[in-house]
Design a protein around this motif. Structure first.
Motif, PDB file in Angstrom:
ATOM      1  N   UNK A   1       0.834  -1.054   0.172  1.00 15.32           N
ATOM      2  CA  UNK A   1       0.310  -0.135  -0.027  1.00 15.32           C
ATOM      3  C   UNK A   1       0.758   1.216   0.346  1.00 15.32           C
ATOM      4  N   UNK A   2       1.531   1.206   0.368  1.00 18.61           N
ATOM      5  CA  UNK A   2       3.033   2.077   0.823  1.00 18.61           C
ATOM      6  C   UNK A   2       3.208   2.763  -0.646  1.00 18.61           C
ATOM      7  N   UNK A   3       3.946   1.326  -1.276  1.00 18.54           N
ATOM      8  CA  UNK A   3       5.182   1.877  -2.727  1.00 18.54           C
ATOM      9  C   UNK A   3       3.617   1.851  -3.242  1.00 18.54           C
ATOM     10  N   UNK A   4       2.184   1.595  -3.531  1.00 16.80           N
ATOM     11  CA  UNK A   4       1.341   1.843  -4.255  1.00 16.80           C
ATOM     12  C   UNK A   4       1.102   3.850  -4.330  1.00 16.80           C
ATOM     13  N   UNK A   5       1.421   4.323  -3.341  1.00 19.55           N
ATOM     14  CA  UNK A   5       0.600   5.561  -2.649  1.00 19.55           C
ATOM     15  C   UNK A   5       1.573   5.725  -2.951  1.00 19.55           C
ATOM     16  N   UNK A   6       2.965   5.841  -2.742  1.00 19.73           N
ATOM     17  CA  UNK A   6       4.229   6.552  -3.831  1.00 19.73           C
ATOM     18  C   UNK A   6       3.609   6.931  -4.699  1.00 19.73           C
ATOM     19  N   UNK A   7       3.290   5.696  -5.825  1.00 20.56           N
ATOM     20  CA  UNK A   7       2.590   6.221  -7.593  1.00 20.56           C
ATOM     21  C   UNK A   7       2.145   6.681  -7.905  1.00 20.56           C
ATOM     22  N   UNK A   8       0.792   6.386  -6.652  1.00 19.64           N
ATOM     23  CA  UNK A   8      -0.399   7.563  -7.298  1.00 19.64           C
ATOM     24  C   UNK A   8       0.477   9.322  -6.649  1.00 19.64           C
ATOM     25  N   UNK A   9       1.023   9.943  -6.057  1.00 13.25           N
ATOM     26  CA  UNK A   9       1.793  10.900  -5.955  1.00 13.25           C
ATOM     27  C   UNK A   9       2.897  11.188  -6.652  1.00 13.25           C
ATOM     28  N   UNK A  10       3.352   9.937  -6.533  1.00 12.29           N
ATOM     29  CA  UNK A  10       4.376  10.241  -7.743  1.00 12.29           C
ATOM     30  C   UNK A  10       3.396  10.785  -9.488  1.00 12.29           C
ATOM     31  N   UNK A  11       2.827  10.545  -9.948  1.00 11.72           N
ATOM     32  CA  UNK A  11       1.637  10.186 -11.184  1.00 11.72           C
ATOM     33  C   UNK A  11       0.907  12.168 -10.812  1.00 11.72           C
ATOM     34  N   UNK A  12      -0.089  12.082  -9.445  1.00 12.66           N
ATOM     35  CA  UNK A  12      -0.243  13.757  -9.666  1.00 12.66           C
ATOM     36  C   UNK A  12       0.549  14.573  -9.705  1.00 12.66           C
ATOM     37  N   UNK A  13       1.973  14.651  -9.151  1.00 14.56           N
ATOM     38  CA  UNK A  13       2.454  15.552  -8.972  1.00 14.56           C
ATOM     39  C   UNK A  13       3.278  15.804 -10.591  1.00 14.56           C
ATOM     40  N   UNK A  14       3.906  14.581 -11.705  1.00 16.60           N
ATOM     41  CA  UNK A  14       4.007  13.957 -12.416  1.00 16.60           C
ATOM     42  C   UNK A  14       2.810  14.912 -13.643  1.00 16.60           C
ATOM     43  N   UNK A  15       1.528  15.215 -13.208  1.00 20.33           N
ATOM     44  CA  UNK A  15       0.683  15.858 -13.731  1.00 20.33           C
ATOM     45  C   UNK A  15       0.493  17.509 -14.094  1.00 20.33           C
ATOM     46  N   UNK A  16       1.005  17.494 -12.723  1.00 20.90           N
ATOM     47  CA  UNK A  16       0.313  19.029 -12.246  1.00 20.90           C
ATOM     48  C   UNK A  16       1.420  19.143 -12.414  1.00 20.90           C
ATOM     49  N   UNK A  17       2.850  19.144 -12.929  1.00 13.68           N
ATOM     50  CA  UNK A  17       4.302  19.696 -13.767  1.00 13.68           C
ATOM     51  C   UNK A  17       3.947  20.383 -15.354  1.00 13.68           C
ATOM     52  N   UNK A  18       3.094  18.804 -15.658  1.00 17.50           N
ATOM     53  CA  UNK A  18       3.186  19.018 -16.973  1.00 17.50           C
ATOM     54  C   UNK A  18       2.070  19.935 -17.493  1.00 17.50           C
ATOM     55  N   UNK A  19       0.932  20.244 -16.659  1.00 14.28           N
ATOM     56  CA  UNK A  19      -0.306  21.397 -16.840  1.00 14.28           C
ATOM     57  C   UNK A  19       0.845  22.383 -16.569  1.00 14.28           C
ATOM     58  N   UNK A  20       0.962  23.056 -16.376  1.00 15.97           N
ATOM     59  CA  UNK A  20       2.580  23.715 -15.729  1.00 15.97           C
ATOM     60  C   UNK A  20       3.300  24.340 -16.963  1.00 15.97           C
ATOM     61  N   UNK A  21       4.392  23.202 -17.377  1.00 15.92           N
ATOM     62  CA  UNK A  21       4.731  23.181 -18.301  1.00 15.92           C
ATOM     63  C   UNK A  21       4.379  23.543 -19.845  1.00 15.92           C
ATOM     64  N   UNK A  22       2.579  23.397 -19.488  1.00 19.69           N
ATOM     65  CA  UNK A  22       2.251  22.934 -21.062  1.00 19.69           C
ATOM     66  C   UNK A  22       1.559  24.742 -21.082  1.00 19.69           C
ATOM     67  N   UNK A  23       1.461  25.388 -20.255  1.00 20.13           N
ATOM     68  CA  UNK A  23       0.131  26.504 -20.134  1.00 20.13           C
ATOM     69  C   UNK A  23       1.528  27.929 -19.872  1.00 20.13           C
ATOM     70  N   UNK A  24       3.270  27.379 -19.713  1.00 22.63           N
ATOM     71  CA  UNK A  24       4.156  27.899 -19.675  1.00 22.63           C
ATOM     72  C   UNK A  24       4.615  28.972 -20.920  1.00 22.63           C
ATOM     73  N   UNK A  25       4.844  29.754 -21.360  1.00 21.59           N
ATOM     74  CA  UNK A  25       4.918  30.118 -22.917  1.00 21.59           C
ATOM     75  C   UNK A  25       5.933  30.750 -23.010  1.00 21.59           C
ATOM     76  N   UNK A  26       7.043  30.447 -23.052  1.00 25.03           N
ATOM     77  CA  UNK A  26       8.437  31.925 -23.082  1.00 25.03           C
ATOM     78  C   UNK A  26       8.905  32.697 -23.885  1.00 25.03           C
ATOM     79  N   UNK A  27       7.983  33.049 -24.262  1.00 29.63           N
ATOM     80  CA  UNK A  27       8.094  34.149 -26.172  1.00 29.63           C
ATOM     81  C   UNK A  27       6.157  34.574 -25.376  1.00 29.63           C
ATOM     82  N   UNK A  28       6.177  34.741 -25.098  1.00 25.43           N
ATOM     83  CA  UNK A  28       4.537  35.383 -24.211  1.00 25.43           C
ATOM     84  C   UNK A  28       5.023  35.669 -23.013  1.00 25.43           C
ATOM     85  N   UNK A  29       5.166  37.662 -23.626  1.00 24.52           N
ATOM     86  CA  UNK A  29       5.073  38.398 -21.677  1.00 24.52           C
ATOM     87  C   UNK A  29       4.505  39.457 -21.460  1.00 24.52           C
TER      88      UNK A  29
END
Length: 96
Positions: A68-96
């Protein structure tokens, strides 16, 4: 360094599942027969039997908790990775 994705849990073959159940049943039977054949009175055999049952139940609980601890780490990593991907997708370095 990117963390590997764990999309699906590993599946076990029927042969592996059969082997693990067979090993569990054989070890349980061998220990039960060993306690039964000890040259002790009933109270001592009962005490050893209780210790044996508690050892099995605590081993199962430990294995489940570890899984259960290992599975919860996987889920936490997935959520953290999804947040990072969303942040990177929304970031546009050429739009200031």
């Amino acid at each position: 360094m990117a963390t590997p994705k764990f999309d699906a849990p590993a599946t076990h073959t029927n042969a592996w599942i059969f082997q693990t159940w067979l090993a569990f049943i054989l070890s349980l039977s061998a220990m039960g027969v060993g306690i039964y054949l000890l040259p002790l009175n009933g109270w001592m055999k009962s005490y050893l039997g209780m210790g044996f049952v508690f050892s099995i139940s605590s081993t199962i609980s430990l294995a489940k908790t570890t899984r259960d601890l290992e599975e919860s780490k996987r889920i936490f990593n997935r959520v953290d990775e999804a947040k990072l991907e969303k942040l990177l997708a929304e970031y546009d370095p050429f739009n200031k």
